[in-house]
Design an enzyme around this catalytic site. Structure first.
Site, PDB file in Angstrom:
ATOM      1  N   LYS A  81      21.122   1.500  -4.099  1.00  0.00           N
ATOM      2  CA  LYS A  81      20.561   1.359  -2.751  1.00  0.00           C
ATOM      3  C   LYS A  81      21.647   0.792  -1.839  1.00  0.00           C
ATOM      4  O   LYS A  81      22.219  -0.271  -2.113  1.00  0.00           O
ATOM      5  CB  LYS A  81      19.392   0.385  -2.805  1.00  0.00           C
TER       6      LYS A  81
HETATM    7  C1  E4P Z   1      11.949   0.064  -0.188  1.00  0.00           C
HETATM    8  O1  E4P Z   1      12.646   0.567  -1.040  1.00  0.00           O
HETATM    9  C2  E4P Z   1      11.819  -1.389   0.044  1.00  0.00           C
HETATM   10  O2  E4P Z   1      12.007  -2.084  -1.158  1.00  0.00           O
HETATM   11  C3  E4P Z   1      10.460  -1.785   0.526  1.00  0.00           C
HETATM   12  O3  E4P Z   1       9.607  -0.689   0.645  1.00  0.00           O
HETATM   13  C4  E4P Z   1      10.456  -2.758   1.651  1.00  0.00           C
HETATM   14  O4  E4P Z   1       9.138  -2.994   2.032  1.00  0.00           O
HETATM   15  P1  E4P Z   1       8.662  -4.259   2.882  1.00  0.00           P
HETATM   16  O5  E4P Z   1       8.782  -3.906   4.321  1.00  0.00           O
HETATM   17  O6  E4P Z   1       7.244  -4.447   2.457  1.00  0.00           O
HETATM   18  O7  E4P Z   1       9.552  -5.406   2.475  1.00  0.00           O
END
Ligand code: E4P
Length: 212
Positions: A81
């Site tokens: 990521k």
């Molecule tokens: C995506 O890969 C992220 O880990 C995640 O969806 C972030 O979500 P949040 O806005 O609930 O922190």
């Protein structure tokens, strides 16, 4: 549509591992678990056959590429990521050339998604919930990205991320998004409906009465 679990919690992953298509983690989710990152990642990758996203914390291109190479050694199903931005796009281009799969995260505009795809990202993650939280329209962004990728034949797959509720999953499916990643609470709710429970209760009561 593939369903990924957005968590770094081993108990949540174990409960649903046989049905999951993948897992996404992020530094905040990993920080909640009291385990060294690489050890945790390795355990998650053993539990889930599909892609498991692990995020770099470096902010410069060299640092991102260095961390990505190390994380990619943990297991064959690790996806790196990378946060969106100019250094992130450069890192994605370098990693794509090395055959390391990437998931460009923190995407909030269609042109960010366009750059991610042009650089060779495997996945792109628009954060619908965080947009909705600010009175925007997260699903409109997903529709725009899907349209742009369709126009140019990009292979980059959209992961609808930052999911807050079941309706986000329904809307993602109606748009034809290939993947949604949702927290345990939401994924668990996808199986249930109060009328299903009531229906089972009534069927069993009728069955018992007839048998009696
Ligand atoms: C995506 O890969 C992220 O880990 C995640 O969806 C972030 O979500 P949040 O806005 O609930 O922190």
């Amino acid at each position: 549509m593939k369903i990924f679990l957005d968590t770094a919690n081993l108990d949540e992953i174990k409960e649903l591992a046989d049905l999951l298509d993948g897992v996404t983690t992020n530094p905040s989710l990993v920080a909640r678990e009291e385990k060294p990152f690489r050890e945790l990642l390795s355990e998650i990758c053993r539990l889930v056959l599909g892609p498991v996203s692990a995020e770099v914390t470096a902010l410069d291109v060299e640092g991102m590429v260095r961390q990505a190479r190390e994380l990619a050694k943990v297991a064959d199903n690790v996806v790196i990521k990378i946060p969106m931005g100019l250094p992130g796009v450069r890192a994605v281009k370098r990693l794509a050339a090395e055959g390391i799969p990437t998931n460009v995260t923190l995407v909030f505009s269609p042109v960010q998604a366009l750059w991610a795809a042009k650089a060779g990202a495997t996945y792109v993650s628009p954060f619908v919930g965080r947009i909705d939280d600010r009175a925007g329209d997260g699903m409109e962004l997903v529709a725009q990205i899907l349209g742009i990728y369709e126009n140019y034949g990009f292979d980059t797959q959209v992961i609808v991320a930052s999911v807050r509720h079941v309706r986000h999953v329904v809307e993602a499916a109606l748009l034809g998004a290939p993947i949604v990643t949702a927290p345990y609470r939401v994924v668990r709710q996808l199986f249930d409906h109060p009328l299903t429970d009531l229906g089972i209760e009534r069927f069993l009561a009728d069955w018992e009465r007839a048998a009696g």
